[in-house]
Design a protein around this motif. Structure first.
Motif, PDB file in Angstrom:
ATOM      1  N   PHE A  79      -7.343  -7.159   5.456  1.00  0.00           N
ATOM      2  CA  PHE A  79      -8.150  -7.198   4.230  1.00  0.00           C
ATOM      3  C   PHE A  79      -9.372  -6.294   4.325  1.00  0.00           C
ATOM      4  N   ASP A  80      -9.748  -5.751   3.171  1.00  0.00           N
ATOM      5  CA  ASP A  80     -10.951  -4.927   3.085  1.00  0.00           C
ATOM      6  C   ASP A  80     -12.203  -5.788   3.034  1.00  0.00           C
ATOM      7  N   ALA A  81     -12.116  -6.914   2.353  1.00  0.00           N
ATOM      8  CA  ALA A  81     -13.300  -7.734   2.091  1.00  0.00           C
ATOM      9  C   ALA A  81     -12.998  -9.210   2.297  1.00  0.00           C
ATOM     10  N   THR A  82     -14.015  -9.949   2.732  1.00  0.00           N
ATOM     11  CA  THR A  82     -13.923 -11.399   2.842  1.00  0.00           C
ATOM     12  C   THR A  82     -15.202 -12.011   2.271  1.00  0.00           C
ATOM     13  N   TYR A  83     -15.141 -13.294   2.021  1.00  0.00           N
ATOM     14  CA  TYR A  83     -16.270 -14.031   1.461  1.00  0.00           C
ATOM     15  C   TYR A  83     -17.268 -14.446   2.548  1.00  0.00           C
ATOM     16  N   THR A  84     -18.497 -14.678   2.143  1.00  0.00           N
ATOM     17  CA  THR A  84     -19.565 -15.066   3.074  1.00  0.00           C
ATOM     18  C   THR A  84     -19.939 -16.535   2.855  1.00  0.00           C
ATOM     19  N   TRP A  85     -19.028 -17.421   3.206  1.00  0.00           N
ATOM     20  CA  TRP A  85     -19.263 -18.851   3.015  1.00  0.00           C
ATOM     21  C   TRP A  85     -20.475 -19.334   3.817  1.00  0.00           C
ATOM     22  N   LYS A  86     -20.596 -18.861   5.057  1.00  0.00           N
ATOM     23  CA  LYS A  86     -21.702 -19.324   5.893  1.00  0.00           C
ATOM     24  C   LYS A  86     -23.041 -18.930   5.275  1.00  0.00           C
ATOM     25  N   TRP A  87     -23.112 -17.708   4.737  1.00  0.00           N
ATOM     26  CA  TRP A  87     -24.336 -17.270   4.075  1.00  0.00           C
ATOM     27  C   TRP A  87     -24.657 -18.160   2.884  1.00  0.00           C
ATOM     28  N   MET A  88     -23.663 -18.505   2.077  1.00  0.00           N
ATOM     29  CA  MET A  88     -23.917 -19.366   0.922  1.00  0.00           C
ATOM     30  C   MET A  88     -24.541 -20.686   1.377  1.00  0.00           C
ATOM     31  N   HIS A  89     -23.972 -21.274   2.436  1.00  0.00           N
ATOM     32  CA  HIS A  89     -24.487 -22.569   2.911  1.00  0.00           C
ATOM     33  C   HIS A  89     -25.878 -22.433   3.531  1.00  0.00           C
ATOM     34  N   THR A  90     -26.073 -21.420   4.385  1.00  0.00           N
ATOM     35  CA  THR A  90     -27.371 -21.299   5.045  1.00  0.00           C
ATOM     36  C   THR A  90     -28.470 -20.887   4.070  1.00  0.00           C
ATOM     37  N   SER A  91     -28.137 -20.042   3.098  1.00  0.00           N
ATOM     38  CA  SER A  91     -29.158 -19.643   2.124  1.00  0.00           C
ATOM     39  C   SER A  91     -29.567 -20.838   1.264  1.00  0.00           C
ATOM     40  N   GLN A  92     -28.611 -21.692   0.939  1.00  0.00           N
ATOM     41  CA  GLN A  92     -28.940 -22.896   0.184  1.00  0.00           C
ATOM     42  C   GLN A  92     -29.805 -23.847   1.026  1.00  0.00           C
ATOM     43  N   GLU A  93     -29.444 -23.981   2.300  1.00  0.00           N
ATOM     44  CA  GLU A  93     -30.240 -24.840   3.188  1.00  0.00           C
ATOM     45  C   GLU A  93     -31.665 -24.298   3.334  1.00  0.00           C
ATOM     46  N   TYR A  94     -31.791 -22.966   3.414  1.00  0.00           N
ATOM     47  CA  TYR A  94     -33.115 -22.361   3.525  1.00  0.00           C
ATOM     48  C   TYR A  94     -33.944 -22.651   2.266  1.00  0.00           C
ATOM     49  N   CYS A  95     -33.321 -22.520   1.109  1.00  0.00           N
ATOM     50  CA  CYS A  95     -34.043 -22.753  -0.148  1.00  0.00           C
ATOM     51  C   CYS A  95     -34.494 -24.206  -0.295  1.00  0.00           C
ATOM     52  N   ASP A 109       0.823  -1.216   0.000  1.00  0.00           N
ATOM     53  CA  ASP A 109       0.000   0.000   0.000  1.00  0.00           C
ATOM     54  C   ASP A 109       0.856   1.265   0.000  1.00  0.00           C
ATOM     55  N   ALA A 110       2.135   1.126   0.351  1.00  0.00           N
ATOM     56  CA  ALA A 110       3.051   2.274   0.286  1.00  0.00           C
ATOM     57  C   ALA A 110       3.342   2.648  -1.169  1.00  0.00           C
ATOM     58  N   ILE A 111       3.184   1.684  -2.083  1.00  0.00           N
ATOM     59  CA  ILE A 111       3.370   1.966  -3.508  1.00  0.00           C
ATOM     60  C   ILE A 111       2.155   2.730  -4.031  1.00  0.00           C
ATOM     61  N   LYS A 112       0.974   2.196  -3.717  1.00  0.00           N
ATOM     62  CA  LYS A 112      -0.299   2.868  -4.006  1.00  0.00           C
ATOM     63  C   LYS A 112      -1.363   2.173  -3.167  1.00  0.00           C
ATOM     64  N   PRO A 113      -2.409   2.874  -2.759  1.00  0.00           N
ATOM     65  CA  PRO A 113      -3.478   2.220  -1.979  1.00  0.00           C
ATOM     66  C   PRO A 113      -4.146   1.131  -2.817  1.00  0.00           C
ATOM     67  N   LEU A 114      -4.256  -0.051  -2.239  1.00  0.00           N
ATOM     68  CA  LEU A 114      -4.794  -1.202  -2.948  1.00  0.00           C
ATOM     69  C   LEU A 114      -6.065  -1.713  -2.275  1.00  0.00           C
ATOM     70  N   PHE A 115      -6.813  -2.524  -3.030  1.00  0.00           N
ATOM     71  CA  PHE A 115      -7.988  -3.205  -2.485  1.00  0.00           C
ATOM     72  C   PHE A 115      -7.615  -4.661  -2.228  1.00  0.00           C
ATOM     73  N   TRP A 116      -7.950  -5.161  -1.039  1.00  0.00           N
ATOM     74  CA  TRP A 116      -7.557  -6.501  -0.617  1.00  0.00           C
ATOM     75  C   TRP A 116      -8.793  -7.344  -0.304  1.00  0.00           C
ATOM     76  N   LEU A 117      -8.968  -8.402  -1.100  1.00  0.00           N
ATOM     77  CA  LEU A 117     -10.076  -9.351  -0.922  1.00  0.00           C
ATOM     78  C   LEU A 117      -9.499 -10.702  -0.516  1.00  0.00           C
ATOM     79  N   ALA A 118      -9.946 -11.227   0.620  1.00  0.00           N
ATOM     80  CA  ALA A 118      -9.457 -12.513   1.117  1.00  0.00           C
ATOM     81  C   ALA A 118     -10.481 -13.600   0.864  1.00  0.00           C
TER      82      ALA A 118
END
Length: 199
Positions: free
Chosen positions: A132-148, A112-121
């Motif tokens: 990191f700025d962002a992470t994935y929602t694995w639990k949501w994917m599983h629970t939403s599928q179970e709900y459906c 980020d000292a080179i330039k401000p970056l976006f970090w997705l884990a």
């Protein structure tokens, strides 16, 4: 020539007001990576002293050893190449939680000292929002599928969202998804997983 093509792509995206991030795999390399010859000390070894995969069934890749500080420098230098040379805007870090958080904190500070970056884990570890700025929602994917599929109630589905709201930092960006390249490989596309509920 291919590098020039990528630079042209990044420049074109920037001209349209868009950003470009690239996928970055820091936990492992292919078996024919140049480091196996130039820096074999970058890799973890099994009890026989041979290179080993991160997990027994990940036989197509070799695990990197972050106990070696020289690996940290080499990895960050490799990442810096794409920022300096191609002006990319960030990284989507594959299986980020398999690499220690202290490495990512150092990488972010230096890059980020080179330039401000976006970090997705590619993980859902609360602590990793320190780097990191962002992470994935694995639990949501599983629970939403179970709900459906009528396996859980709406109350339980809301419970996942409540957990996200209360336990993650308020500025944490969460990447919601229904399928991806891995899910497609073993669980199917979003249409196969959610059926009529996909939309």
């Amino acid at each position: 020539e291919r590098l020039d093509d990528f630079k042209a792509l990044v420049n074109a995206a920037h001209a349209l007001g868009q950003k470009v991030i690239i996928d970055w795999v820091a936990n492992h390399t292919a078996w024919d990576h140049v480091w196996t010859k130039t820096n074999p000390d970058f890799y973890s070894r099994n009890h026989d002293g041979n290179f080993r995969p991160p997990f027994p069934d990940w036989e197509d890749v070799i695990h990197l050893n972050y106990d070696n500080p020289a690996l940290w420098d080499a990895m960050i230098e490799a990442m810096a190449f794409w920022v300096k040379e191609c002006d990319i805007d960030g990284f989507r870090c594959d299986m980020a939680h398999l690499v220690r958080l202290s490495f990512w904190l150092e990488a972010r500070k230096r890059l980020d000292a080179i330039k401000p970056l976006f970090w997705l884990a590619e993980c859902e570890e609360i602590d990793y929002h320190q780097a990191f700025d962002a992470t994935y929602t694995w639990k949501w994917m599983h629970t939403s599928q179970e709900y459906c599929h009528h396996k859980i109630s709406m109350k339980e589905l809301y419970g996942t969202l409540r957990e996200y709201d209360q336990e993650f930092p308020k500025d944490a960006i969460r990447a919601y998804f229904t399928s991806n390249h891995d899910e497609n490989s073993w669980n199917g596309s979003e249409y196969e997983k959610y059926h009529d509920a996909v939309k």
